[in-house]
Design a protein around this motif. Structure first.
Motif, PDB file in Angstrom:
ATOM      1  N   TYR A 166     -36.189  -0.378  30.406  1.00 25.84           N
ATOM      2  CA  TYR A 166     -36.947  -1.363  29.634  1.00 25.84           C
ATOM      3  C   TYR A 166     -37.718  -0.745  28.467  1.00 25.84           C
ATOM      4  CZ  TYR A 166     -39.608  -5.696  28.877  1.00 25.84           C
ATOM      5  OH  TYR A 166     -40.150  -6.843  28.348  1.00 25.84           O
ATOM      6  N   GLY A 167     -37.090   0.152  27.751  1.00 30.00           N
ATOM      7  CA  GLY A 167     -37.672   0.665  26.527  1.00 30.00           C
ATOM      8  C   GLY A 167     -38.999   1.381  26.737  1.00 30.00           C
ATOM      9  N   GLN A 168     -39.854   1.321  25.703  1.00 32.85           N
ATOM     10  CA  GLN A 168     -41.101   2.070  25.706  1.00 32.85           C
ATOM     11  C   GLN A 168     -42.042   1.653  26.833  1.00 32.85           C
ATOM     12  OE1 GLN A 168     -41.722   4.578  23.697  1.00 32.85           O
ATOM     13  NE2 GLN A 168     -43.803   5.002  24.404  1.00 32.85           N
ATOM     14  N   ARG A 169     -42.171   0.348  27.076  1.00 28.33           N
ATOM     15  CA  ARG A 169     -43.062  -0.116  28.153  1.00 28.33           C
ATOM     16  C   ARG A 169     -42.582   0.377  29.519  1.00 28.33           C
ATOM     17  NH1 ARG A 169     -46.651  -3.947  27.954  1.00 28.33           N
ATOM     18  NH2 ARG A 169     -45.887  -5.368  29.567  1.00 28.33           N
ATOM     19  N   GLY A 170     -41.298   0.317  29.743  1.00 31.12           N
ATOM     20  CA  GLY A 170     -40.749   0.829  30.995  1.00 31.12           C
ATOM     21  C   GLY A 170     -40.967   2.322  31.142  1.00 31.12           C
ATOM     22  N   ALA A 171     -40.852   3.062  30.024  1.00 31.09           N
ATOM     23  CA  ALA A 171     -41.036   4.508  30.056  1.00 31.09           C
ATOM     24  C   ALA A 171     -42.459   4.878  30.451  1.00 31.09           C
ATOM     25  CB  ALA A 171     -40.698   5.101  28.690  1.00 31.09           C
ATOM     26  N   VAL A 172     -43.431   4.176  29.874  1.00 31.41           N
ATOM     27  CA  VAL A 172     -44.838   4.483  30.157  1.00 31.41           C
ATOM     28  C   VAL A 172     -45.181   4.192  31.620  1.00 31.41           C
ATOM     29  CG1 VAL A 172     -47.221   3.815  29.647  1.00 31.41           C
ATOM     30  CG2 VAL A 172     -45.593   4.145  27.775  1.00 31.41           C
ATOM     31  N   VAL A 173     -44.790   3.033  32.121  1.00 31.02           N
ATOM     32  CA  VAL A 173     -45.089   2.679  33.502  1.00 31.02           C
ATOM     33  C   VAL A 173     -44.389   3.640  34.468  1.00 31.02           C
ATOM     34  CG1 VAL A 173     -44.896   0.895  35.271  1.00 31.02           C
ATOM     35  CG2 VAL A 173     -45.496   0.259  32.932  1.00 31.02           C
ATOM     36  N   GLY A 174     -43.143   3.996  34.169  1.00 32.48           N
ATOM     37  CA  GLY A 174     -42.414   4.938  35.016  1.00 32.48           C
ATOM     38  C   GLY A 174     -43.090   6.293  35.078  1.00 32.48           C
ATOM     39  N   ALA A 175     -43.612   6.766  33.935  1.00 30.42           N
ATOM     40  CA  ALA A 175     -44.295   8.065  33.906  1.00 30.42           C
ATOM     41  C   ALA A 175     -45.608   8.021  34.694  1.00 30.42           C
ATOM     42  CB  ALA A 175     -44.563   8.469  32.458  1.00 30.42           C
ATOM     43  N   ILE A 176     -46.356   6.916  34.559  1.00 32.53           N
ATOM     44  CA  ILE A 176     -47.613   6.780  35.320  1.00 32.53           C
ATOM     45  C   ILE A 176     -47.332   6.827  36.819  1.00 32.53           C
ATOM     46  CG2 ILE A 176     -49.533   5.243  35.852  1.00 32.53           C
ATOM     47  CD1 ILE A 176     -49.248   4.109  33.011  1.00 32.53           C
ATOM     48  N   ALA A 177     -46.337   6.063  37.255  1.00 30.43           N
ATOM     49  CA  ALA A 177     -45.993   6.028  38.681  1.00 30.43           C
ATOM     50  C   ALA A 177     -45.579   7.410  39.184  1.00 30.43           C
ATOM     51  CB  ALA A 177     -44.872   5.020  38.917  1.00 30.43           C
ATOM     52  N   THR A 178     -44.844   8.136  38.363  1.00 28.10           N
ATOM     53  CA  THR A 178     -44.345   9.446  38.774  1.00 28.10           C
ATOM     54  C   THR A 178     -45.471  10.467  38.901  1.00 28.10           C
ATOM     55  OG1 THR A 178     -42.179   9.023  37.825  1.00 28.10           O
ATOM     56  CG2 THR A 178     -42.777  11.321  38.137  1.00 28.10           C
ATOM     57  N   PHE A 179     -46.513  10.322  38.092  1.00 34.60           N
ATOM     58  CA  PHE A 179     -47.634  11.261  38.229  1.00 34.60           C
ATOM     59  C   PHE A 179     -48.264  11.123  39.617  1.00 34.60           C
ATOM     60  CE2 PHE A 179     -51.565  13.466  37.391  1.00 34.60           C
ATOM     61  CZ  PHE A 179     -51.154  14.468  36.529  1.00 34.60           C
ATOM     62  N   GLY A 180     -48.280   9.907  40.139  1.00 28.58           N
ATOM     63  CA  GLY A 180     -48.795   9.719  41.492  1.00 28.58           C
ATOM     64  C   GLY A 180     -47.976  10.460  42.522  1.00 28.58           C
ATOM     65  N   VAL A 181     -46.648  10.403  42.401  1.00 32.48           N
ATOM     66  CA  VAL A 181     -45.792  11.070  43.387  1.00 32.48           C
ATOM     67  C   VAL A 181     -45.863  12.586  43.216  1.00 32.48           C
ATOM     68  CG1 VAL A 181     -43.569  11.226  42.158  1.00 32.48           C
ATOM     69  CG2 VAL A 181     -43.585  10.784  44.588  1.00 32.48           C
ATOM     70  N   ILE A 182     -46.090  13.067  41.984  1.00 33.27           N
ATOM     71  CA  ILE A 182     -46.249  14.505  41.763  1.00 33.27           C
ATOM     72  C   ILE A 182     -47.476  15.028  42.506  1.00 33.27           C
ATOM     73  CG2 ILE A 182     -46.843  16.240  40.025  1.00 33.27           C
ATOM     74  CD1 ILE A 182     -45.095  14.676  38.045  1.00 33.27           C
ATOM     75  N   MET A 183     -48.575  14.305  42.372  1.00 35.92           N
ATOM     76  CA  MET A 183     -49.821  14.754  42.982  1.00 35.92           C
ATOM     77  C   MET A 183     -49.850  14.514  44.493  1.00 35.92           C
ATOM     78  SD  MET A 183     -51.155  16.039  40.393  1.00 35.92           S
ATOM     79  CE  MET A 183     -52.660  16.575  41.188  1.00 35.92           C
ATOM     80  N   GLY A 184     -48.957  13.664  44.989  1.00 42.05           N
ATOM     81  CA  GLY A 184     -48.925  13.362  46.413  1.00 42.05           C
ATOM     82  C   GLY A 184     -47.963  14.223  47.196  1.00 42.05           C
ATOM     83  N   SER A 185     -47.455  15.292  46.603  1.00 47.54           N
ATOM     84  CA  SER A 185     -46.501  16.155  47.290  1.00 47.54           C
ATOM     85  C   SER A 185     -46.719  17.597  46.866  1.00 47.54           C
ATOM     86  CB  SER A 185     -45.063  15.727  46.981  1.00 47.54           C
ATOM     87  OG  SER A 185     -44.825  15.850  45.582  1.00 47.54           O
ATOM     88  N   GLU A 186     -46.051  18.507  47.537  1.00 48.91           N
ATOM     89  CA  GLU A 186     -46.199  19.927  47.247  1.00 48.91           C
ATOM     90  C   GLU A 186     -44.901  20.562  46.764  1.00 48.91           C
ATOM     91  OE1 GLU A 186     -47.748  21.713  50.750  1.00 48.91           O
ATOM     92  OE2 GLU A 186     -49.674  20.652  50.656  1.00 48.91           O
ATOM     93  N   VAL A 187     -43.900  19.758  46.480  1.00 54.86           N
ATOM     94  CA  VAL A 187     -42.636  20.266  45.956  1.00 54.86           C
ATOM     95  C   VAL A 187     -42.366  19.591  44.620  1.00 54.86           C
ATOM     96  CG1 VAL A 187     -41.699  20.705  48.252  1.00 54.86           C
ATOM     97  CG2 VAL A 187     -41.277  18.498  47.148  1.00 54.86           C
ATOM     98  N   PRO A 188     -41.546  20.203  43.747  1.00 60.66           N
ATOM     99  CA  PRO A 188     -41.207  19.560  42.476  1.00 60.66           C
ATOM    100  C   PRO A 188     -40.567  18.193  42.709  1.00 60.66           C
ATOM    101  CG  PRO A 188     -40.562  21.867  42.456  1.00 60.66           C
ATOM    102  CD  PRO A 188     -40.978  21.566  43.853  1.00 60.66           C
TER     103      PRO A 188
END
Length: 479
Positions: free
Chosen positions: A80-102
């Motif tokens: 979904y273009g730019q809006r989809g990209a931003v929301v996807g990146a925000i969500a992924t930061f949560g999963v990055i910080m919630g785990s200990e592996v890449p």
């Protein structure tokens, strides 16, 4: 009953191909970042070529934050273009910080999910927003949805993906310890020729290889699909034992395959004689067995699968093993292919070769989830209808074949004394504007036309050789 079963199998195959294409579509545009990470790793870690304790501190954060966020951003953008990209990146930061592996796998899931959810929100409420409140609603909707996904990802998705990653890593380790890794090529080599190569390499092997390289400094998984040896052996066999167009074109194809890294170039040669699947499987198994024996590995994905890229990403101390893996794979593939070509009835006529090129293009279109409809053929005569200010070669990924087609056309434009820029792009990144001449392969022409209705479109059957190129140049000269 048989038709129902056939349709069911076709549907499953199409679903797998679409899924694989979606995975590779998130990784391929970011291959440059993976290569940069690989170079930094190869040079500056303690066991690297130029150990540097300060610069080595870049390695971890790039793997932990940069690569997953780039993948997630691209995945959301694809949905979904730019809006989809931003929301996807925000969500992924949560999963990055919630785990200990890449979290490469987590990024592949949450990036598209974020894009999908904001897309559905806009579809449901976009028409109800009062005039003047659009910016307020758009910004807060993406922020709130991203916030909610990040929290869910932190507490639920992160631990789940970490467990899944650990299980897959243990499975790969078991296969390697059991000496069964070469057998993976029994599935990988045929799947490549059905145009699942990018899905396998970038959707499955690259994330697992990154995990392994982060721990040991290298991974053999990067070599399973990228090894150019088996394809080189097929083309070498056609140089010696082929006939007609297949033999005369094999030399040029081998350069494109081995140096350029465009493995798709040898697929029609295998399709022309299906027994040659045995040759590429044998070459793949032999190459991987050699790499296992020598303890070879790359520090990051080699893309495209050129010998230059492969050697550039080779880990310190693995160059001899990697080169042997390529040479052994090529030799075994050549020997088996030569035996098959000499002992089977010749089918490699010009007509048969051209038919298999077309079949290969159809398989490529199907692997990308495109419907097998009658091709849209762009007319060269349309070039005369408007002034052309830019020529763009467009393909699905914006790399590989379109880049080579653009290079060929750029040379022809220069020889003709024309001052027209020639570039290449993915169809998804095309922007509609006047003065564009879009050149695509026939199976992609309809999508390109829908994306850029104001442009002039020319469809060719093969980016690497088309008589329409000369016709286009002549029309441009007339202008």
């Amino acid at each position: 009953m048989e038709q129902t079963v056939s349709k069911s199998k076709s549907g499953r195959k199409s679903a797998v191909q679409k899924f694989g294409s979606a995975l590779s579509g998130m990784v391929m545009p970011n291959i440059g970042a993976f290569i940069a990470w690989g170079i930094i790793t190869a040079l500056f870690i303690a066991d690297g070529y130029l150990p540097n304790e300060q610069l080595a501190t870049i390695v971890g954060p790039m793997l932990t934050y940069l690569l997953p966020l780039l993948i997630a951003y691209q995945g959301g953008y694809n949905v979904y273009g730019q809006r989809g990209a931003v929301v996807g990146a925000i969500a992924t930061f949560g999963v990055i910080m919630g785990s200990e592996v890449p979290m490469l796998i987590g990024a592949m899931a949450l990036g598209p999910l974020g894009g999908y959810l904001i897309k559905k929100f806009d579809q449901a409420f976009g028409s109800r927003i009062k005039t003047g409140l659009e910016m307020l609603v758009n910004n807060f909707s993406s922020g709130i949805i991203g916030f909610m996904l990040a929290v869910i990802a932190f507490y639920i998705v992160g631990p789940f993906v970490q467990t899944l990653t650990d299980i897959m890593g243990q499975g790969v380790a078991w296969i390697m310890n059991a000496g069964l890794l070469p057998l993976a090529n029994v599935f990988i080599e045929p799947a490549k020729i059905l145009f699942l190569n990018n899905a396998i390499n970038h959707g499955i092997l690259t994330p697992l290889g990154i995990e392994q390289a982060a721990e040991t400094g290298k991974s053999i998984l990067f070599l399973l699909e990228a090894n150019p040896g088996p394809g080189l052996g097929i083309l070498a066999a056609y140089m010696v034992f082929g006939r007609g167009s297949s033999r005369s074109s094999a030399v040029g194809a081998s350069v494109i395959h081995f140096i350029g890294g465009i493995h798709e170039i040898y697929f029609p040669y295998v399709l022309m004689n299906p027994l040659l699947f045995i040759a590429v499987i044998a070459g793949g198994i032999a190459g991987t067995f050699t790499n296992v024996l020598m303890g070879s590995g790359l520090v990051a994905a080699a893309s495209p699968g050129s010998i230059v890229a492969v050697l550039g990403m080779t880990a310190r101390g693995s160059h001899v093993g990697v080169i042997l893996g390529v040479l052994v794979g090529a030799a075994v593939s050549f020997a088996v292919a030569a035996l098959i070509l000499k002992t089977t009835k010749a089918k490699d006529t010009d007509e048969e070769f051209e038919a298999k090129v077309q079949e290969s293009q159809s398989l490529k279109a199907e692997s990308k989830g495109q419907t097998a409809v009658a091709p849209v053929t762009g007319s060269v005569s349309a070039v005369s209808d408007q002034t052309v200010s830019k020529i763009i070669f467009a393909c699905d990924a914006g790399m590989g074949s379109s880049a080579m087609g653009a290079s060929l056309m750029r040379k022809k434009v220069k020889e003709a004394g024309l001052d027209i820029p020639v570039t290449n792009s993915s169809i998804s990144n095309l922007k509609d504007e006047d003065g564009l001449l879009i050149i695509t392969q026939e199976e992609l022409a309809e999508r390109a036309s829908q994306k850029t209705p104001s442009a002039t479109h020319v469809a060719v059957d093969n980016f690497l050789s088309s008589p329409k190129y000369e016709e286009v140049i002549n029309k441009l000269k007339e202008q």
